[in-house]
Design a protein around this motif. Sequence first.
Motif, PDB file in Angstrom:
ATOM      1  N   ALA A  28      29.330  14.162 -37.780  1.00 29.59           N
ATOM      2  CA  ALA A  28      28.896  14.853 -38.998  1.00 29.59           C
ATOM      3  C   ALA A  28      27.429  14.571 -39.290  1.00 29.59           C
ATOM      4  CB  ALA A  28      29.762  14.419 -40.175  1.00 29.59           C
ATOM      5  N   ALA A  29      26.998  13.318 -39.071  1.00 35.48           N
ATOM      6  CA  ALA A  29      25.601  12.954 -39.333  1.00 35.48           C
ATOM      7  C   ALA A  29      24.660  13.708 -38.398  1.00 35.48           C
ATOM      8  CB  ALA A  29      25.425  11.446 -39.183  1.00 35.48           C
ATOM      9  N   ARG A  30      25.048  13.823 -37.116  1.00 40.47           N
ATOM     10  CA  ARG A  30      24.207  14.567 -36.172  1.00 40.47           C
ATOM     11  C   ARG A  30      24.119  16.040 -36.573  1.00 40.47           C
ATOM     12  NH1 ARG A  30      26.831  11.325 -32.141  1.00 40.47           N
ATOM     13  NH2 ARG A  30      28.270  13.051 -31.654  1.00 40.47           N
ATOM     14  N   TYR A  31      25.246  16.595 -36.977  1.00 37.49           N
ATOM     15  CA  TYR A  31      25.257  18.002 -37.382  1.00 37.49           C
ATOM     16  C   TYR A  31      24.373  18.219 -38.609  1.00 37.49           C
ATOM     17  CZ  TYR A  31      26.927  22.576 -38.863  1.00 37.49           C
ATOM     18  OH  TYR A  31      26.994  23.893 -39.237  1.00 37.49           O
ATOM     19  N   LEU A  32      24.477  17.313 -39.590  1.00 35.93           N
ATOM     20  CA  LEU A  32      23.698  17.473 -40.813  1.00 35.93           C
ATOM     21  C   LEU A  32      22.198  17.353 -40.527  1.00 35.93           C
ATOM     22  CD1 LEU A  32      24.108  18.031 -43.811  1.00 35.93           C
ATOM     23  CD2 LEU A  32      24.132  15.554 -44.210  1.00 35.93           C
ATOM     24  N   LYS A  33      21.840  16.494 -39.576  1.00 38.12           N
ATOM     25  CA  LYS A  33      20.427  16.384 -39.196  1.00 38.12           C
ATOM     26  C   LYS A  33      19.919  17.698 -38.601  1.00 38.12           C
ATOM     27  CE  LYS A  33      20.238  11.380 -38.355  1.00 38.12           C
ATOM     28  NZ  LYS A  33      20.097  10.327 -37.322  1.00 38.12           N
TER      29      LYS A  33
ATOM     30  N   ARG B  40      28.435  24.882 -44.951  1.00 35.76           N
ATOM     31  CA  ARG B  40      29.883  24.895 -45.234  1.00 35.76           C
ATOM     32  C   ARG B  40      30.667  24.247 -44.097  1.00 35.76           C
ATOM     33  NH1 ARG B  40      32.979  29.956 -46.109  1.00 35.76           N
ATOM     34  NH2 ARG B  40      34.539  28.543 -46.944  1.00 35.76           N
ATOM     35  N   ARG B  41      30.213  24.431 -42.873  1.00 38.88           N
ATOM     36  CA  ARG B  41      30.928  23.876 -41.719  1.00 38.88           C
ATOM     37  C   ARG B  41      30.875  22.354 -41.712  1.00 38.88           C
ATOM     38  NH1 ARG B  41      29.618  23.304 -35.850  1.00 38.88           N
ATOM     39  NH2 ARG B  41      31.633  23.291 -34.783  1.00 38.88           N
ATOM     40  N   PHE B  42      29.846  21.784 -42.317  1.00 39.82           N
ATOM     41  CA  PHE B  42      29.706  20.324 -42.341  1.00 39.82           C
ATOM     42  C   PHE B  42      30.940  19.648 -42.928  1.00 39.82           C
ATOM     43  CE2 PHE B  42      28.739  16.803 -45.276  1.00 39.82           C
ATOM     44  CZ  PHE B  42      28.375  15.823 -44.358  1.00 39.82           C
ATOM     45  N   TRP B  43      31.538  20.254 -43.974  1.00 42.17           N
ATOM     46  CA  TRP B  43      32.657  19.605 -44.672  1.00 42.17           C
ATOM     47  C   TRP B  43      33.923  19.535 -43.822  1.00 42.17           C
ATOM     48  CZ3 TRP B  43      30.167  17.523 -48.453  1.00 42.17           C
ATOM     49  CH2 TRP B  43      29.096  18.202 -49.049  1.00 42.17           C
ATOM     50  N   THR B  44      33.960  20.231 -42.699  1.00 39.49           N
ATOM     51  CA  THR B  44      35.161  20.236 -41.865  1.00 39.49           C
ATOM     52  C   THR B  44      35.185  19.087 -40.865  1.00 39.49           C
ATOM     53  OG1 THR B  44      34.179  21.675 -40.162  1.00 39.49           O
ATOM     54  CG2 THR B  44      35.259  22.749 -42.048  1.00 39.49           C
ATOM     55  N   PHE B  45      34.054  18.390 -40.683  1.00 36.47           N
ATOM     56  CA  PHE B  45      34.009  17.318 -39.689  1.00 36.47           C
ATOM     57  C   PHE B  45      34.825  16.112 -40.146  1.00 36.47           C
ATOM     58  CE2 PHE B  45      30.257  19.751 -38.470  1.00 36.47           C
ATOM     59  CZ  PHE B  45      30.345  19.729 -37.089  1.00 36.47           C
ATOM     60  N   ARG B  46      35.359  15.382 -39.164  1.00 41.54           N
ATOM     61  CA  ARG B  46      36.196  14.215 -39.459  1.00 41.54           C
ATOM     62  C   ARG B  46      35.553  12.906 -39.014  1.00 41.54           C
ATOM     63  NH1 ARG B  46      40.400  14.958 -43.034  1.00 41.54           N
ATOM     64  NH2 ARG B  46      41.029  17.156 -42.904  1.00 41.54           N
ATOM     65  N   TYR B  47      34.585  12.991 -38.121  1.00 41.13           N
ATOM     66  CA  TYR B  47      33.985  11.763 -37.582  1.00 41.13           C
ATOM     67  C   TYR B  47      32.573  11.607 -38.135  1.00 41.13           C
ATOM     68  CZ  TYR B  47      37.899  12.102 -34.393  1.00 41.13           C
ATOM     69  OH  TYR B  47      39.168  12.198 -33.870  1.00 41.13           O
ATOM     70  N   PRO B  48      32.271  10.474 -38.791  1.00 46.70           N
ATOM     71  CA  PRO B  48      30.982  10.291 -39.455  1.00 46.70           C
ATOM     72  C   PRO B  48      29.765  10.492 -38.556  1.00 46.70           C
ATOM     73  CG  PRO B  48      32.519   8.587 -40.140  1.00 46.70           C
ATOM     74  CD  PRO B  48      33.183   9.330 -39.026  1.00 46.70           C
TER      75      PRO B  48
ATOM     76  N   LEU C  90      27.091  12.275 -46.933  1.00 52.78           N
ATOM     77  CA  LEU C  90      27.808  11.839 -45.731  1.00 52.78           C
ATOM     78  C   LEU C  90      29.051  11.018 -46.065  1.00 52.78           C
ATOM     79  CD1 LEU C  90      24.908  10.844 -43.308  1.00 52.78           C
ATOM     80  CD2 LEU C  90      26.596  12.656 -42.952  1.00 52.78           C
ATOM     81  N   ALA C  91      29.053  10.379 -47.237  1.00 53.77           N
ATOM     82  CA  ALA C  91      30.202   9.558 -47.628  1.00 53.77           C
ATOM     83  C   ALA C  91      31.483  10.375 -47.724  1.00 53.77           C
ATOM     84  CB  ALA C  91      29.923   8.875 -48.965  1.00 53.77           C
ATOM     85  N   PHE C  92      31.362  11.681 -47.928  1.00 57.71           N
ATOM     86  CA  PHE C  92      32.548  12.535 -48.019  1.00 57.71           C
ATOM     87  C   PHE C  92      33.381  12.478 -46.739  1.00 57.71           C
ATOM     88  CE2 PHE C  92      34.528  16.584 -46.900  1.00 57.71           C
ATOM     89  CZ  PHE C  92      35.410  16.745 -47.957  1.00 57.71           C
TER      90      PHE C  92
ATOM     91  N   PHE D  19      29.049  12.422 -53.312  1.00 55.69           N
ATOM     92  CA  PHE D  19      28.614  13.562 -54.114  1.00 55.69           C
ATOM     93  C   PHE D  19      29.561  14.731 -53.899  1.00 55.69           C
ATOM     94  CE2 PHE D  19      24.462  11.301 -53.595  1.00 55.69           C
ATOM     95  CZ  PHE D  19      24.374  10.903 -54.926  1.00 55.69           C
ATOM     96  N   ASP D  20      29.983  15.309 -54.996  1.00 48.26           N
ATOM     97  CA  ASP D  20      30.964  16.381 -54.948  1.00 48.26           C
ATOM     98  C   ASP D  20      30.432  17.567 -54.151  1.00 48.26           C
ATOM     99  OD1 ASP D  20      33.324  17.806 -55.681  1.00 48.26           O
ATOM    100  OD2 ASP D  20      32.116  18.891 -57.150  1.00 48.26           O
ATOM    101  N   ARG D  21      31.221  18.041 -53.197  1.00 50.54           N
ATOM    102  CA  ARG D  21      30.741  19.104 -52.308  1.00 50.54           C
ATOM    103  C   ARG D  21      30.525  20.419 -53.049  1.00 50.54           C
ATOM    104  NH1 ARG D  21      35.934  20.392 -48.381  1.00 50.54           N
ATOM    105  NH2 ARG D  21      37.301  21.330 -49.945  1.00 50.54           N
ATOM    106  N   TYR D  22      31.267  20.652 -54.137  1.00 51.52           N
ATOM    107  CA  TYR D  22      31.044  21.866 -54.914  1.00 51.52           C
ATOM    108  C   TYR D  22      29.620  21.893 -55.455  1.00 51.52           C
ATOM    109  CZ  TYR D  22      30.988  24.946 -58.959  1.00 51.52           C
ATOM    110  OH  TYR D  22      30.630  25.899 -59.887  1.00 51.52           O
ATOM    111  N   HIS D  23      29.142  20.755 -55.970  1.00 48.52           N
ATOM    112  CA  HIS D  23      27.795  20.707 -56.533  1.00 48.52           C
ATOM    113  C   HIS D  23      26.735  20.801 -55.430  1.00 48.52           C
ATOM    114  CE1 HIS D  23      30.123  19.048 -59.939  1.00 48.52           C
ATOM    115  NE2 HIS D  23      29.194  19.616 -60.669  1.00 48.52           N
ATOM    116  N   VAL D  24      27.040  20.252 -54.260  1.00 43.25           N
ATOM    117  CA  VAL D  24      26.101  20.374 -53.133  1.00 43.25           C
ATOM    118  C   VAL D  24      25.981  21.837 -52.719  1.00 43.25           C
ATOM    119  CG1 VAL D  24      25.628  19.707 -50.750  1.00 43.25           C
ATOM    120  CG2 VAL D  24      26.592  18.032 -52.340  1.00 43.25           C
TER     121      VAL D  24
END
Length: 381
Positions: A318-323, A307-315, A352-354, A237-242
């Motif tokens: 990133a998943a823990r942060y998003l939770k 916004r900080r979520f999009w900077t992560f490189r490790y899935p 998360l696929a991003f 999903f496009d991050r702009y729309h999120v």
Amino acid sequence: MAEHELFGLALGLEAPWAVTEVRFTVETRRLDLTVDFVPGSRFPCPRCGQGDCPVYDTRLRTWRHLDFFQHQTLLTARIPRVTCPRCGVHQVGVPWAREGTGFTTLFETLLLDLARQMPVSGVATEARVHPDSVWRILRHSGDEAVAHQDLSGVSAVGLDECSKQKGHQYLTTFCDLDEARVIFVAEGKDAETVQAFADQLVAHRGTPGQVTQVCCDMAPAYISGVEASLPQAAITFDRYHVMALVNRAVDEVRREEAGEVAGLKATRYLWLKNPERLTAGQQTALRSLKGLDLKTARAYHVKLALRRFWTFRYPKVAARYLKRWYFWATHSRLAPVIEAAKAIKRHWTGILAFIRSRITNGIVEGLTSKIKTALKRAYGF
């Protein structure tokens, strides 16, 4: 050098073609060039390519060519039909124009170049031709480009819609994200539109199964269309729309609170703009508002955290942060923010696929913007 030879060189003519007559009329401001082939010439068959076919008969044709200074130029020639022992009688092509047109290739190229810069009516006026002629050339050029498309290498696709005109009429643009090019445009923004794109792949050396990545917004119709028509594609999903989803929540909180806090009026873009894009004055105003313990300020910090979520490189990280972000957002006691967080939860996997795909619809948005500009420039034409 004789004028016939000079104009023959200028037109790029090769044997058996040559300019046989040059006639300039001052009263009509027109230059007429007559082109003919050498008597006894033989031509290859236009169907099978067999050479040395004799001329059966000829037909006189005239084409509009590039102006000679400010004077209109017409090119007239006898076009031969040849007799092929295998294919019968067929008309040969000429090197200066495609079949079925009244303009030379160079003149059509000029019209196409002009059409990049101005509306069709302006092109027609500048070139002194009817607008319908310009439209026919544009359609032919587009059809030729599509007919020669090779979509066998397309694996990452971005799709986005834009409004075609009033009344909820839309166009969906499909782009090759690796090559940054438009590969398909269709009317509508539903699952059938995605199926039409899958059919286009099959028609141009591709297969739906070769598409492994798709970037789109969170529209249910697009999601179901991708799942049904592009079965091997993972959706990002496009991050702009999120982020737009969360921005709408922040603005809704601000509007609700503005009735109680007078200082919030006319501050919409302070909360919606990215911090690095704020002017010095806007940064000062935002700092003073954030010190008032506002609901809007809480919603704003939730947005900045996402916004900080999009900077992560490790899935996994990133998943823990998003939770953690989701827990914070759903416990913010801000109804619009909670609603936005739940929408993100429903699209969890695609967001998360991003982290793995790193694809966005930035390229698609840019190309769609050009389409919108072209549509606006064409209003009334």
